[in-house]
Design a protein around this motif. Sequence first.
Motif, PDB file in Angstrom:
ATOM      1  N   GLU A   1       0.678  -1.222  -0.088  1.00  0.00           N
ATOM      2  CA  GLU A   1      -0.084  -0.021  -0.036  1.00  0.00           C
ATOM      3  C   GLU A   1       0.991   1.312   0.172  1.00  0.00           C
ATOM      4  OE1 GLU A   1      -3.269   0.626  -0.109  1.00  0.00           O
ATOM      5  OE2 GLU A   1      -3.250  -1.468  -0.678  1.00  0.00           O
TER       6      GLU A   1
ATOM      7  N   ARG B   1       1.716   1.728  -3.323  1.00  0.00           N
ATOM      8  CA  ARG B   1       0.565   2.269  -4.351  1.00  0.00           C
ATOM      9  C   ARG B   1       0.177   3.773  -4.235  1.00  0.00           C
ATOM     10  NH1 ARG B   1      -4.476  -1.078  -3.446  1.00  0.00           N
ATOM     11  NH2 ARG B   1      -5.173   0.729  -5.000  1.00  0.00           N
ATOM     12  N   TRP B   2       0.294   4.200  -2.846  1.00  0.00           N
ATOM     13  CA  TRP B   2      -0.445   5.513  -2.757  1.00  0.00           C
ATOM     14  C   TRP B   2       0.647   6.692  -2.305  1.00  0.00           C
ATOM     15  CZ3 TRP B   2      -5.294   6.429  -3.230  1.00  0.00           C
ATOM     16  CH2 TRP B   2      -6.002   5.185  -3.134  1.00  0.00           C
TER      17      TRP B   2
END
Length: 69
Positions: A39, A42-43
């Motif tokens: 994550e 991704r972010w």
Amino acid sequence: MSTLPSSEKSRKQPPSIYTVILVLAMLFMLVAVIAMVVELGRWAPDYYRTNTARPGAMLVPASPTSMLA
């Protein structure tokens, strides 16, 4: 109690419930850490690359006359 070696093989004890819970907790924590790394990628892919970062504030030099007032 005899001190002579016995011919019976000693059986290995099965893991206790606490050992099983410990192993499961370690497995779930490992899965959680891997998911957080995914994550983060991704972010915030450039979270650690600060060489391209631009400051959000503008610096204005103070004039010498405004410091006397």
